[in-house]
Each structure stands twice: as C-alpha cells, then as structure tokens.
Design a protein around this motif. Structure first.
Motif, PDB file in Angstrom:
ATOM      1  N   GLY A 273      38.154  58.730 -20.422  1.00 34.53           N
ATOM      2  CA  GLY A 273      37.085  58.065 -21.156  1.00 34.53           C
ATOM      3  C   GLY A 273      36.389  56.957 -20.390  1.00 34.53           C
ATOM      4  N   THR A 274      36.726  56.755 -19.108  1.00 28.46           N
ATOM      5  CA  THR A 274      36.085  55.700 -18.330  1.00 28.46           C
ATOM      6  C   THR A 274      35.427  56.277 -17.081  1.00 28.46           C
ATOM      7  N   GLN A 275      34.303  55.681 -16.694  1.00 27.79           N
ATOM      8  CA  GLN A 275      33.598  56.111 -15.488  1.00 27.79           C
ATOM      9  C   GLN A 275      34.175  55.497 -14.218  1.00 27.79           C
ATOM     10  N   LEU A 276      35.124  54.588 -14.355  1.00 26.53           N
ATOM     11  CA  LEU A 276      35.737  53.986 -13.166  1.00 26.53           C
ATOM     12  C   LEU A 276      36.669  54.950 -12.451  1.00 26.53           C
ATOM     13  N   TRP A 277      37.212  55.917 -13.165  1.00 32.06           N
ATOM     14  CA  TRP A 277      38.150  56.872 -12.583  1.00 32.06           C
ATOM     15  C   TRP A 277      37.393  57.989 -11.884  1.00 32.06           C
ATOM     16  N   ASP A 278      37.849  58.384 -10.706  1.00 33.44           N
ATOM     17  CA  ASP A 278      37.166  59.448  -9.961  1.00 33.44           C
ATOM     18  C   ASP A 278      37.738  60.827 -10.231  1.00 33.44           C
ATOM     19  N   GLY A 279      38.725  60.945 -11.121  1.00 33.13           N
ATOM     20  CA  GLY A 279      39.246  62.245 -11.502  1.00 33.13           C
ATOM     21  C   GLY A 279      40.308  62.823 -10.591  1.00 33.13           C
ATOM     22  N   ARG A 280      40.784  62.070  -9.590  1.00 30.11           N
ATOM     23  CA  ARG A 280      41.744  62.628  -8.641  1.00 30.11           C
ATOM     24  C   ARG A 280      43.187  62.429  -9.092  1.00 30.11           C
ATOM     25  N   VAL A 281      43.613  61.208  -9.299  1.00 33.85           N
ATOM     26  CA  VAL A 281      45.022  60.902  -9.543  1.00 33.85           C
ATOM     27  C   VAL A 281      45.161  60.094 -10.826  1.00 33.85           C
ATOM     28  N   CYS A 282      46.048  60.551 -11.689  1.00 35.69           N
ATOM     29  CA  CYS A 282      46.417  59.818 -12.908  1.00 35.69           C
ATOM     30  C   CYS A 282      47.881  60.133 -13.181  1.00 35.69           C
ATOM     31  N   VAL A 283      48.768  59.252 -12.767  1.00 33.98           N
ATOM     32  CA  VAL A 283      50.209  59.494 -12.840  1.00 33.98           C
ATOM     33  C   VAL A 283      50.880  58.278 -13.454  1.00 33.98           C
ATOM     34  N   LEU A 284      51.826  58.511 -14.349  1.00 34.25           N
ATOM     35  CA  LEU A 284      52.635  57.444 -14.916  1.00 34.25           C
ATOM     36  C   LEU A 284      54.102  57.818 -14.733  1.00 34.25           C
ATOM     37  N   GLN A 285      54.878  56.935 -14.120  1.00 35.26           N
ATOM     38  CA  GLN A 285      56.275  57.193 -13.809  1.00 35.26           C
ATOM     39  C   GLN A 285      57.120  55.955 -14.105  1.00 35.26           C
ATOM     40  N   VAL A 286      58.409  56.206 -14.350  1.00 34.16           N
ATOM     41  CA  VAL A 286      59.391  55.135 -14.454  1.00 34.16           C
ATOM     42  C   VAL A 286      59.960  54.912 -13.064  1.00 34.16           C
ATOM     43  N   THR A 287      59.651  53.796 -12.450  1.00 28.19           N
ATOM     44  CA  THR A 287      60.055  53.544 -11.067  1.00 28.19           C
ATOM     45  C   THR A 287      61.295  52.681 -10.953  1.00 28.19           C
ATOM     46  N   ASP A 288      61.720  52.044 -12.035  1.00 23.66           N
ATOM     47  CA  ASP A 288      62.907  51.203 -11.959  1.00 23.66           C
ATOM     48  C   ASP A 288      63.454  51.007 -13.380  1.00 23.66           C
ATOM     49  N   ALA A 289      64.761  50.820 -13.471  1.00 22.69           N
ATOM     50  CA  ALA A 289      65.390  50.610 -14.776  1.00 22.69           C
ATOM     51  C   ALA A 289      66.616  49.730 -14.588  1.00 22.69           C
ATOM     52  N   VAL A 290      66.387  48.479 -14.265  1.00 23.41           N
ATOM     53  CA  VAL A 290      67.467  47.521 -14.050  1.00 23.41           C
ATOM     54  C   VAL A 290      67.105  46.220 -14.756  1.00 23.41           C
ATOM     55  N   GLY A 291      68.122  45.355 -14.938  1.00 23.66           N
ATOM     56  CA  GLY A 291      67.868  44.050 -15.533  1.00 23.66           C
ATOM     57  C   GLY A 291      67.529  44.095 -16.999  1.00 23.66           C
ATOM     58  N   GLY A 292      67.898  45.190 -17.696  1.00 21.66           N
ATOM     59  CA  GLY A 292      67.641  45.265 -19.125  1.00 21.66           C
ATOM     60  C   GLY A 292      66.240  45.716 -19.481  1.00 21.66           C
ATOM     61  N   MET A 293      65.402  46.059 -18.502  1.00 22.22           N
ATOM     62  CA  MET A 293      64.046  46.510 -18.774  1.00 22.22           C
ATOM     63  C   MET A 293      63.729  47.730 -17.925  1.00 22.22           C
ATOM     64  N   VAL A 294      62.690  48.433 -18.331  1.00 24.00           N
ATOM     65  CA  VAL A 294      62.198  49.613 -17.632  1.00 24.00           C
ATOM     66  C   VAL A 294      60.866  49.260 -16.989  1.00 24.00           C
ATOM     67  N   ARG A 295      60.717  49.621 -15.729  1.00 27.13           N
ATOM     68  CA  ARG A 295      59.452  49.358 -15.039  1.00 27.13           C
ATOM     69  C   ARG A 295      58.611  50.637 -15.031  1.00 27.13           C
ATOM     70  N   ILE A 296      57.445  50.534 -15.628  1.00 27.63           N
ATOM     71  CA  ILE A 296      56.502  51.639 -15.707  1.00 27.63           C
ATOM     72  C   ILE A 296      55.389  51.398 -14.675  1.00 27.63           C
ATOM     73  N   ARG A 297      55.097  52.413 -13.879  1.00 29.16           N
ATOM     74  CA  ARG A 297      54.008  52.293 -12.898  1.00 29.16           C
ATOM     75  C   ARG A 297      52.955  53.345 -13.173  1.00 29.16           C
ATOM     76  N   ALA A 298      51.736  52.881 -13.395  1.00 24.33           N
ATOM     77  CA  ALA A 298      50.588  53.774 -13.563  1.00 24.33           C
ATOM     78  C   ALA A 298      49.825  53.830 -12.244  1.00 24.33           C
ATOM     79  N   LEU A 299      49.711  55.029 -11.681  1.00 17.33           N
ATOM     80  CA  LEU A 299      49.009  55.232 -10.415  1.00 17.33           C
ATOM     81  C   LEU A 299      47.694  55.937 -10.701  1.00 17.33           C
TER      82      LEU A 299
END
Length: 391
Positions: A273-299
C-alpha cells in the motif's frame, strides 16, 4: 617621438584588425552553433580568451616587424611575449572547459540509472583539473625561460634537479600522496560524484571530489571534508557503487506472545500500500530470542537510500501501532513468577491453548535467501564456489 607614435599606431591597428577578424569568426561560429553543441560551447566560452590572445599576438608581431627601433622597445616586446603566452594558456584552459561540457552533455546525471554518467563526469572533471594545473605550471616555466638569466642558470638547475626533487618529494609527501590517491579513486571507479557513502559513521553523498580532498554532504546538510588518502587507506561503505537500490531493516523487541505470521502478513499489506517500496524484498523474521524478549526484523527494499530511510521509519511506526492496538499482550514486558516450596508453577501444569503448528516450508516473506527469484539470486551470491567433487 615619431617612431614611438608609429609603434603605438601600428600596435593599435594590428589589435583592431585582429579583433575584427575574431568577431567575424565568432559570428560565423554562433550561426553554425545552432545545430552543433561543440560550436555553441566554443562561441560561449572561447570567445573572450580568443580575442585577447589574437589581439596581443597581432600587437607583438606588429612591434617586432613593422616598427623601427625606439626607447624601451626590448622591454615592450618582452612584455608582449609574456602577455601572449598567458593569453594562449587562458585560451587552452577555455578549450578544456569546452571539451568537458561537450563530453558531459551526452551523459545526464539527473536520471535514475546514472552510475555510468557519474563515473564519466568524475573522470572528465578530474582530467580537466589536472590539465589546467599542468597548463599553469608549463606556462609559468615558459615565461621564466624568456628571461636570459634564467636560461643561463638552467643547466645548473638541471644538474641539481635530482637533489631538489628528493627534497621536494619529502617536503610534499602528504600532498603528493593525496594527489595520487585522488587519481586512483577517479580511475578505479571506487568513488564517484553523487555516490551515497557511510564515512566515520556519517551517512551522506559525495558532493565534490578533487585531487587532494573529498567533500561529503551529510544528510543534515553538514559537510565532512576528508583527505583523499582516507578513502584509499580505510574502509568505507559505498551504497551506490553498482546500483542505487538498497535493503534496510527495522527491528523490534517484543514479547514471546507476538503472532509472527500475522505480523508478517501485516508487513506485506503495508508494503503493497505504499509507493516507497520497490516491490523486491519484504521479509519478516525472528532473528533473536534471548533476555525474555523476541527480536523481530523486517527487511524491506527501496529504489535508493533516502527512500529507504523513510520506508524504514514507516515500517517501524506502523508495526509499533499495530502491536499496541491489535496485540497489546505482545508488548515488551518483564515477568516475575512466584512458586511454592516445591517450585511447582501454575503455568507448568496448564495445557496449551492450541496445537503447535505443523512444521513445513516457510512462507517466502519469511526467507531472505530463497523463497523468491530475488532471494534465490541473493543466496547464489553467497554460496561460494561449487564443490566439483560431487559432480
């Protein structure tokens, strides 16, 4: 007195004739320049130095050949010779500017894919500066050689040139290293004008590239001036060396209760829904899960670095609002649990609310290396050499 007056008249007459001839040539070139970029640039940039050079040369020839001897004739001729040398050096410099404009006119830098144009622009500008510097040095040397005393000591200067060269090299070691570094950067294609770089933890673009220093325009309009040797001796990031499109991340630390797949789908909906994205990469992953929290990375990806910055901020703001409004239990929290003497906690005896999901192939929005044509190509870049022993 009559000889002096005749010399003045002859000089002015010769200069007037030369100026008239130059004006005729200028008008012809301007008329022909309507259909030629080269002739139009010549009429704009070379007209004034051509006038000065032609009039001085005509005056010098007139004094030498058409005028008899008068008091101070030798000094006047010498001054005219020096002026002619300087005027022709000015004319050559103007012609170099014409060549630069004509060479750069075919390659525009105000288009999206301008990497080759910026490379040529950098090289042409650097060559012109080197040429102008060489013209100035040669002109100054030629002017000095017109003095008899300088020519008389020329042999001794040449004899001691080795010692002088060594001393000058030691004295100007830093300057010379910057000059050679500037030439290396220009012709190795490691750095170009308008390249987006990260230097000294500052993000900006190359605004000016000279033989001795580089000016980096930082994103907040500050200027970072670096010696050219910095870019040949220390690592730096060049985000636009091959293309302007780049990837960027937005990271969030959330609670273990976060619904990862729903968050992945929300990111995809936002990108579409945004024109800022060029349509190539849209990935969301859990990159870490330590310290009582989960780290989510949107690429995500964008066409250039400025657009990517706005896109990363948009992703971060939207996901923060989505978690707060739709899944408040996923907000970061600190847990404290109190058990009985046998250390039997209530949650250890509770049944799961739903069955664990069946493991399978991850969604393509969950894979950076694979899952799509772009991801497969990225994975191939980092696979390394093929194992020939298996074939």
């Amino acid at each position: 007195m009559e000889t002096l007056l005749w010399a003045i008249a002859a000089t002015l007459g010769a200069a007037a004739v030369a100026l008239g001839a130059v004006e005729v040539v200028h008008r012809v070139i301007r008329r022909l320049g309507r259909h030629s970029i080269l002739l139009r640039e010549l009429s704009d940039h070379a007209h004034r130095p051509f006038q000065v050079a032609a009039s001085l040369l005509a005056a010098e020839v007139a004094v030498r050949s058409a005028v008899g001897d008068f008091a101070g004739r030798t000094a006047v001729v010498h001054l005219l010779v020096l002026a002619v040398i300087g005027a022709f050096a000015w004319l050559v410099g103007a012609l170099m500017l014409v060549v630069e404009d004509v060479a750069l006119d075919r390659f525009r830098t105000d288009v999206p894919d301008n990497r080759r144009a910026r490379k040529l622009h950098t090289q042409v500008v650097m060559l012109r500066r080197v040429t102008v510097a060489a013209i100035v040095v040669i002109t100054f040397g030629v002017m000095l050689m017109t003095f008899p005393h300088v020519r008389a000591v020329g042999a001794s200067l040449l004899a001691s040139a080795g010692i002088i060269g060594v001393l000058a090299g030691l004295a100007a070691q830093s300057t010379l290293s910057n000059v050679f570094a500037g030439l290396q950067l220009t012709f190795s294609d490691a750095l170009r004008l308008d390249d987006v770089v990260v230097v000294e933890n500052e993000w900006g673009r190359i605004e000016e590239l000279t033989l001795t220093y580089v000016v980096v325009q930082i994103w907040d309009d500050r200027r970072l001036i670096m010696p050219t040797t910095y870019f040949t001796s220390k690592p730096f990031q060049n985000w636009t060396r091959t293309r302007a499109a780049v990837l960027g991340t937005a990271e969030l630390d959330v609670d273990w209760a976060v619904p990862v797949q729903a968050m992945r789908e929300e990111l995809r909906r936002l990108m579409e829904g945004t024109q800022l994205w060029d349509g190539r990469v849209c990935v969301l992953q859990v990159t870490d899960a330590v310290g009582g929290m989960v780290r989510i990375r949107a690429l995500v990806s964008a066409v250039d670095a400025p657009t990517l910055w706005d896109l990363r901020c948009l992703v971060r703001e939207h996901l923060v609002g989505w978690i707060r409004e739709q899944h408040p239990t996923a907000l970061p929290r600190l847990r404290a649990e109190v058990g009985d003497g046998a250390n039997q906690l209530v949650w250890q005896w509770s049944k799961p609310l739903r069955e664990a999901p069946v493991e399978g192939e991850p969604d393509h929005d969950a894979r950076v290396f694979g899952g799509s044509q772009e991801g497969e190509a990225r994975a191939a870049d980092f696979e390394g050499p093929a194992d020939r022993s298996r074939t």
